[in-house]
Design a protein around this motif. Structure first.
Motif, PDB file in Angstrom:
ATOM      1  N   SER A  73       0.815  -1.009  -0.281  1.00 57.95           N
ATOM      2  CA  SER A  73       0.094   0.186   0.316  1.00 57.95           C
ATOM      3  C   SER A  73       0.407   1.091  -0.038  1.00 57.95           C
ATOM      4  N   TRP A  74       2.158   0.899   0.722  1.00 59.30           N
ATOM      5  CA  TRP A  74       2.852   2.812   0.384  1.00 59.30           C
ATOM      6  C   TRP A  74       3.903   2.601  -0.764  1.00 59.30           C
ATOM      7  N   SER A  75       3.271   1.283  -1.307  1.00 62.32           N
ATOM      8  CA  SER A  75       4.501   1.861  -2.866  1.00 62.32           C
ATOM      9  C   SER A  75       3.336   2.584  -3.729  1.00 62.32           C
ATOM     10  N   ASP A  76       4.530   3.432  -4.468  1.00 62.62           N
ATOM     11  CA  ASP A  76       4.127   4.202  -6.007  1.00 62.62           C
ATOM     12  C   ASP A  76       5.390   4.226  -6.544  1.00 62.62           C
ATOM     13  N   LEU A  77       5.889   2.928  -6.905  1.00 65.18           N
ATOM     14  CA  LEU A  77       7.180   3.108  -8.013  1.00 65.18           C
ATOM     15  C   LEU A  77       7.299   3.550  -8.697  1.00 65.18           C
ATOM     16  N   PRO A  78       8.200   4.521  -9.917  1.00 64.37           N
ATOM     17  CA  PRO A  78       8.303   5.781 -10.353  1.00 64.37           C
ATOM     18  C   PRO A  78       8.668   4.747 -11.464  1.00 64.37           C
ATOM     19  N   VAL A 115      18.119  12.634 -17.012  1.00 68.43           N
ATOM     20  CA  VAL A 115      18.330  12.751 -16.074  1.00 68.43           C
ATOM     21  C   VAL A 115      18.174  13.262 -14.700  1.00 68.43           C
ATOM     22  N   SER A 116      17.120  14.561 -14.753  1.00 70.92           N
ATOM     23  CA  SER A 116      16.746  15.512 -13.973  1.00 70.92           C
ATOM     24  C   SER A 116      14.982  14.715 -13.428  1.00 70.92           C
ATOM     25  N   ALA A 117      14.592  14.072 -14.515  1.00 74.70           N
ATOM     26  CA  ALA A 117      13.452  14.125 -14.401  1.00 74.70           C
ATOM     27  C   ALA A 117      13.745  12.211 -13.691  1.00 74.70           C
ATOM     28  N   LEU A 118      14.470  11.333 -14.069  1.00 77.09           N
ATOM     29  CA  LEU A 118      15.487  10.199 -13.060  1.00 77.09           C
ATOM     30  C   LEU A 118      15.250  10.405 -11.455  1.00 77.09           C
ATOM     31  N   ARG A 119      16.586  11.372 -11.609  1.00 76.86           N
ATOM     32  CA  ARG A 119      16.667  12.077  -9.584  1.00 76.86           C
ATOM     33  C   ARG A 119      15.714  12.433  -9.295  1.00 76.86           C
ATOM     34  N   THR A 120      14.651  13.341  -9.727  1.00 77.07           N
ATOM     35  CA  THR A 120      13.391  13.471  -8.915  1.00 77.07           C
ATOM     36  C   THR A 120      12.665  12.435  -8.973  1.00 77.07           C
ATOM     37  N   ALA A 121      12.217  11.386  -9.889  1.00 79.21           N
ATOM     38  CA  ALA A 121      11.781   9.887  -9.432  1.00 79.21           C
ATOM     39  C   ALA A 121      12.495   9.259  -8.514  1.00 79.21           C
ATOM     40  N   LEU A 122      13.584   8.993  -8.061  1.00 83.62           N
ATOM     41  CA  LEU A 122      14.760   8.158  -6.987  1.00 83.62           C
ATOM     42  C   LEU A 122      14.319   9.323  -5.554  1.00 83.62           C
ATOM     43  N   LYS A 123      14.392  10.578  -5.420  1.00 83.47           N
ATOM     44  CA  LYS A 123      13.956  11.025  -4.864  1.00 83.47           C
ATOM     45  C   LYS A 123      12.496  10.686  -3.930  1.00 83.47           C
ATOM     46  N   ALA A 124      11.642  10.909  -4.881  1.00 84.51           N
ATOM     47  CA  ALA A 124      10.040  10.632  -4.440  1.00 84.51           C
ATOM     48  C   ALA A 124      10.318   9.407  -4.021  1.00 84.51           C
ATOM     49  N   ARG A 125      11.194   8.204  -5.064  1.00 78.45           N
ATOM     50  CA  ARG A 125      10.702   6.752  -4.256  1.00 78.45           C
ATOM     51  C   ARG A 125      11.590   7.073  -2.633  1.00 78.45           C
ATOM     52  N   GLN A 126      12.292   7.582  -2.396  1.00 79.53           N
ATOM     53  CA  GLN A 126      13.091   7.500  -1.637  1.00 79.53           C
ATOM     54  C   GLN A 126      12.336   8.450   0.047  1.00 79.53           C
ATOM     55  N   ARG A 127      11.188   9.217  -0.590  1.00 80.45           N
ATOM     56  CA  ARG A 127      10.551   9.484   0.451  1.00 80.45           C
ATOM     57  C   ARG A 127       9.129   8.384   1.026  1.00 80.45           C
ATOM     58  N   GLN A 128       8.775   7.545  -0.165  1.00 77.81           N
ATOM     59  CA  GLN A 128       8.174   6.441   0.184  1.00 77.81           C
ATOM     60  C   GLN A 128       8.355   5.686   0.315  1.00 77.81           C
ATOM     61  N   TYR A 129      10.201   5.241   0.698  1.00 81.44           N
ATOM     62  CA  TYR A 129      10.460   3.913   1.908  1.00 81.44           C
ATOM     63  C   TYR A 129      10.820   4.611   2.659  1.00 81.44           C
ATOM     64  N   GLU A 130      10.976   5.890   3.613  1.00 81.72           N
ATOM     65  CA  GLU A 130      10.950   6.927   4.374  1.00 81.72           C
ATOM     66  C   GLU A 130       9.727   6.161   5.509  1.00 81.72           C
ATOM     67  N   LEU A 131       9.024   6.418   4.510  1.00 82.06           N
ATOM     68  CA  LEU A 131       7.173   6.548   4.989  1.00 82.06           C
ATOM     69  C   LEU A 131       6.744   4.854   5.450  1.00 82.06           C
ATOM     70  N   ARG A 132       7.379   3.731   4.480  1.00 78.30           N
ATOM     71  CA  ARG A 132       7.438   2.514   4.724  1.00 78.30           C
ATOM     72  C   ARG A 132       8.088   2.706   6.099  1.00 78.30           C
ATOM     73  N   ASP A 133       9.030   3.027   6.333  1.00 80.82           N
ATOM     74  CA  ASP A 133       9.874   2.478   7.857  1.00 80.82           C
ATOM     75  C   ASP A 133       9.250   3.299   8.753  1.00 80.82           C
ATOM     76  N   GLN A 134       8.511   4.358   8.211  1.00 84.91           N
ATOM     77  CA  GLN A 134       7.306   5.336   9.316  1.00 84.91           C
ATOM     78  C   GLN A 134       6.257   4.024  10.204  1.00 84.91           C
ATOM     79  N   LEU A 135       5.456   3.857   8.990  1.00 87.77           N
ATOM     80  CA  LEU A 135       4.393   2.756   8.699  1.00 87.77           C
ATOM     81  C   LEU A 135       4.716   1.445   9.899  1.00 87.77           C
TER      82      LEU A 135
END
Length: 519
Positions: A73-78, A115-135
């Protein structure tokens, strides 16, 4: 895994070219040969996916959609999709509808745009993993909370059951003084257990919030050890354990709070008794090692699994007991030990070779730089004993408590001690009763509906007739801010329920000494 960039290029040449370009910008790509491999890698974990619309033209694209739908539920892979026809192509429209978090870039694409699009996607994904850890942390905390509440209920019912039984026995005992004395001993012992549970919870709260202050002084380690043994040795022996004590061969001085160190040692001994079988052995030793004082508590009990050694000091964590042993305590004793030791600038660690191999706790504290003893170094831990009725000065005492049983039972106790007592159950009535009864001592509950104890004491203090009256806050609130609030309102002292009769007698005796003409 959370930083992996999965790449599904249309050709091998595109794969090497893309990986080289991305590597120059600091992005590392994991190449997938086909959609099947891409799906497996997504399930293993990924930060983002880069592919072209030609890769989705095969019949396996539905499997990719199913893989993405199966995310937690926490995951939304870019997904970054490169398309020569842009976002209007049928493939792009299908991807945005079926694959979820899709960003379409026109192909060919500028390198820095990609490159900009990929870095933005990876940062957003990082926040998803942080949300997973918090959950996960929240779920773990919720599980621990539920387990703690269940354990607290169990631990409270243990002493409450014999107290309730004892009350029935008292009603039936009649004039059997021996039975009555035995029952009273049981009630006192079990009431002390309830008080200890509540005190431990409040203590832990104060330490966790940084609201505890150490009262440090020069003390002898041997004196602290003996004081701790006075309280805990009977418990260890009652558990059927042999207790061996090794005191320092030379005096070891500490600059420490003796009461808190006694609490540390007592908790470690109680823990050893809790997790050891009858017939086992507990060894406690204290000595100096260089600039440190070292206390070791070792038992040959059930031991600690290796994976638990790093968690044993966490709040509410307990080792699962053997099947023939029940879990006891709230799982906060070792947490208190660790926090108190660290407040003294020391460390505590646990060692065990595994289940059934026993446990050793080692406390290290900074020793006093100057080891020359001054005085006896004994900790001031003596508690005033309950005074005899004949030693007390009699006063007019007003008890105010909206809890009728609490007020009435305290009034009965005070009358047996020789005082004249008036009981009132609300603040407004107490104000009127005080003007008629003229009490010299008032015990006021703080948490009453309507006019609470804080407002009542302020009103009483505003009247000249009550300037010298001893006013004691008697309440279930025992935090530092509660004590400060009662002091600022005008209370002379603050006692926490259930009242310690020895402490109450000491306050009344002190008040009597201050009065020139006590009644």
């Amino acid at each position: 895994m959370k930083d992996r960039l999965l790449l599904l290029p249309p050709t091998a040449r595109d794969a090497e070219l893309s990986r080289g370009i991305l590597a120059e910008t600091g992005l590392t790509a994991h190449l997938c040969a086909n959609l099947d491999e891409l799906c497996r890698e997504i399930e293993a974990g990924a930060g983002a996916v880069l592919l072209t619309d030609s890769a989705l033209g095969t019949g396996d694209s539905e499997r990719l959609a199913a893989t993405l739908r199966g995310q937690p539920s926490w995951s939304d892979l870019p997904i970054i999709l490169l398309s020569p026809l842009g976002a209007d192509s049928p493939t792009s429209v299908w991807a945005m509808e079926m694959l979820g978090n899709v960003t379409v870039l026109d192909q060919p694409v500028r390198v820095m745009t990609l490159v900009s699009a990929l870095r933005t996607a990876l940062k957003a994904r990082q926040r998803q993993y942080e949300l997973r850890d918090q959950l996960q942390a929240l779920r773990q905390s919720d599980r621990q909370k539920d387990e703690f509440l269940a354990t607290l209920s169990h631990e409270l019912r243990n002493p409450l059951a014999p107290i309730r039984n004892a009350l029935h026995v008292l009603r039936l005992a009649g004039a059997d003084d021996q039975t009555r004395a035995r029952v009273i001993d049981t009630m006192e012992r079990q009431t002390a257990n309830v008080i200890r549970l509540v005190d431990d919870l409040l203590e832990l709260s104060r330490i966790t919030e940084g609201r505890i202050e150490l009262r440090q002084e020069r003390v002898k380690l041997a004196s602290v050890l003996r004081s701790a043994l006075e309280g805990s040795a009977p418990l260890v022996e009652a558990a059927g354990l042999e207790l061996n004590v090794v005191e320092p061969t030379e005096p070891v001085l500490l600059y420490a709070d003796p009461v808190r160190l006694i609490q540390v040692i007592a908790n470690l001994l109680n823990n050893a008794a809790k997790y050891s079988e009858r017939g086992g052995r507990v060894v406690i030793s204290a000595h100096a090692e260089g600039p440190e004082a070292v206390i070791r508590v070792r038992d040959n009990g059930i031991g600690i699994p290796k994976e638990m050694l790093t968690r044993i000091f966490d709040m509410f964590v307990q080792i699962e007991p053997a099947r023939d042993r029940s879990r006891q305590g709230l799982g906060i004793g070792l947490t208190l030990v660790k926090r108190l030791v660290e407040l003294h600038g020391g460390t505590v660690v646990a060692h065990s070779d595994g289940p059934g191999q026993g446990t050793e706790f080692i406390v290290r504290l900074p020793a006093f730089a100057d080891q020359r003893a001054t005085g006896n170094g004994a900790p001031a831990t003596a508690v005033p004993t309950e005074r005899r009725k004949s030693d007390l000065v009699r006063y007019r005492v007003m008890v105010v408590d909206d809890h009728h049983d609490a007020g009435d039972s305290l009034a009965t106790l005070l009358r047996l001690l020789g005082h004249q007592v008036r009981v009132v159950y609300d603040g407004a009535s107490a104000l009127e009763a005080a003007r008629v009864f003229r009490p010299q001592v008032a015990l006021l509950d703080i948490g009453m509906p309507g006019m609470d104890g804080i407002e009542l004491v302020r009103r009483l203090r505003s009247e000249p007739d009550f300037d010298t009256m001893l006013m004691i806050a008697l309440t279930g609130y025992g935090r530092d801010e509660d004590r400060r609030r009662s002091s600022e309102a005008g209370f002379d002292s603050h006692l926490v329920k259930p009242v310690d009769i020895a402490a109450l007698n000491a306050l009344i005796a002190q008040y009597a000494a201050q009065q020139k003409q006590p009644a």
